[in-house]
Enzyme design. Structure first.
Site, PDB file in Angstrom:
ATOM      1  CB  THR A  93      -8.371   4.395   4.789  1.00  0.00           C
ATOM      2  OG1 THR A  93      -9.169   5.476   4.294  1.00  0.00           O
ATOM      3  CG2 THR A  93      -7.934   3.519   3.612  1.00  0.00           C
ATOM      4  CD  GLU A  94      -6.602   4.969   9.818  1.00  0.00           C
ATOM      5  OE1 GLU A  94      -5.898   4.305  10.577  1.00  0.00           O
ATOM      6  OE2 GLU A  94      -6.391   5.041   8.580  1.00  0.00           O
ATOM      7  CE1 TYR A  95      -8.813  12.742   3.583  1.00  0.00           C
ATOM      8  CE2 TYR A  95     -10.332  11.511   2.202  1.00  0.00           C
ATOM      9  CZ  TYR A  95      -9.687  12.691   2.519  1.00  0.00           C
ATOM     10  OH  TYR A  95      -9.922  13.820   1.778  1.00  0.00           O
ATOM     11  CD  GLU A  96     -13.258   3.424   2.258  1.00  0.00           C
ATOM     12  OE1 GLU A  96     -14.165   2.813   1.654  1.00  0.00           O
ATOM     13  OE2 GLU A  96     -12.109   2.961   2.413  1.00  0.00           O
TER      14      GLU A  96
ATOM     15  CD  GLU B 121       2.524   8.076   4.880  1.00  0.00           C
ATOM     16  OE1 GLU B 121       2.917   9.222   4.562  1.00  0.00           O
ATOM     17  OE2 GLU B 121       1.466   7.568   4.448  1.00  0.00           O
TER      18      GLU B 121
ATOM     19  CD  GLU C   7      -2.653   1.415   2.493  1.00  0.00           C
ATOM     20  OE1 GLU C   7      -3.686   2.109   2.448  1.00  0.00           O
ATOM     21  OE2 GLU C   7      -2.234   0.858   3.539  1.00  0.00           O
TER      22      GLU C   7
ATOM     23  CG  ASP D  89      -1.851  15.489  -2.174  1.00  0.00           C
ATOM     24  OD1 ASP D  89      -2.687  16.105  -2.862  1.00  0.00           O
ATOM     25  OD2 ASP D  89      -1.061  16.053  -1.406  1.00  0.00           O
TER      26      ASP D  89
ATOM     27  CG  ASP E 136     -12.477  11.914  -0.863  1.00  0.00           C
ATOM     28  OD1 ASP E 136     -11.280  11.693  -1.146  1.00  0.00           O
ATOM     29  OD2 ASP E 136     -12.858  12.942  -0.272  1.00  0.00           O
TER      30      ASP E 136
ATOM     31  CE  LYS F 262      -3.052  25.673  -6.692  1.00  0.00           C
ATOM     32  NZ  LYS F 262      -2.107  26.654  -6.090  1.00  0.00           N
TER      33      LYS F 262
END
Length: 214
Positions: free
Chosen positions: A191-194, A69, A44, A118, A154, A122
């Site tokens: 994931t935590e973000y999800e 990471e 990952e 990320d 997302d 732009k």
């Protein structure tokens, strides 16, 4: 995302060599030495706090996982999870994705996960997106033939860009969902973000793509 610096993170990562691979370049082409077996390896990229990769390793003991990471202050949280779970089929690497070919030989990796990368919205930053063609080339050069990328986000703009990038690279789109949490897909690990953003009503996009042997 603004990260709070944790000056102690480096020392903590170095204190757990059984979980954090300190010199991954020394295992290029020989990751069986790390895991002690020849099970498939899934990585990952951008593992964040480690919820996804930890749960995947728990659910699939027949697969070896590596969470990658770049930020020490983030991966140290994933390390805490791993220490608690003590999973023999999971390791962590604090490295940058652009350097993956320094650590993995062709065929070392069976599958790549990109979760909530990320979006670099732009246009002038599109080369930094982890689904840009130069990154796809890196993944292709470490994956087995016909290896796969599983991608979740997302961000609709990033998802549309990524689908074009995959297609232009000649990859096979095996699965596409424009609303994962309202689909029939089973076995999703969040994931935590999800979890945070889906609870606010954000749509989650997901796809599975496969490299084609040239």
């Amino acid at each position: 995302m603004r990260l709070r610096n944790k000056p102690w993170a480096k020392d903590r990562l170095e204190s757990y060599p059984q979980y954090v691979v300190a010199k991954p370049e020394s295992y290029k082409g020989n990751w069986t030495e790390v895991f002690g077996n020849d099970q498939p390896i899934h990585i990952e990229i951008g593992t964040g706090k480690g919820r996804f990769i930890t749960e995947m390793a728990k659910a699939n003991p027949h697969i070896n996982y590596i969470g990658i990471e770049v930020y020490k202050s983030v991966i140290v949280i994933a390390l805490d999870r791993l220490i608690e779970e003590d999973l023999p089929n999971l390791r962590l690497m604090n490295v940058n994705a652009v350097e993956l070919q320094n650590y993995f030989a062709k065929g070392d990796v069976d599958q790549v996960y990109l979760n909530f990368s990320d979006p670099w919205p732009k246009t002038r930053h599109e080369k930094r997106r982890l689904t840009y063609k130069t990154f796809l080339s890196i993944y292709e050069n470490i994956l087995v033939d016909n290896g796969e990328i599983h991608f979740k986000t997302d961000n609709q703009g990033l998802f549309e860009f990524s689908l074009r990038s995959f297609s232009e690279y000649g990859m096979l789109l095996k699965y596409v969902s424009l609303d994962l949490h309202n689909s029939s897909y089973e076995g999703n690990i969040m994931t935590e973000y999800e979890e945070k953003f889906s609870s606010k009503g954000f749509r989650i996009y997901r796809c599975e793509v496969q490299f084609q042997k040239k």
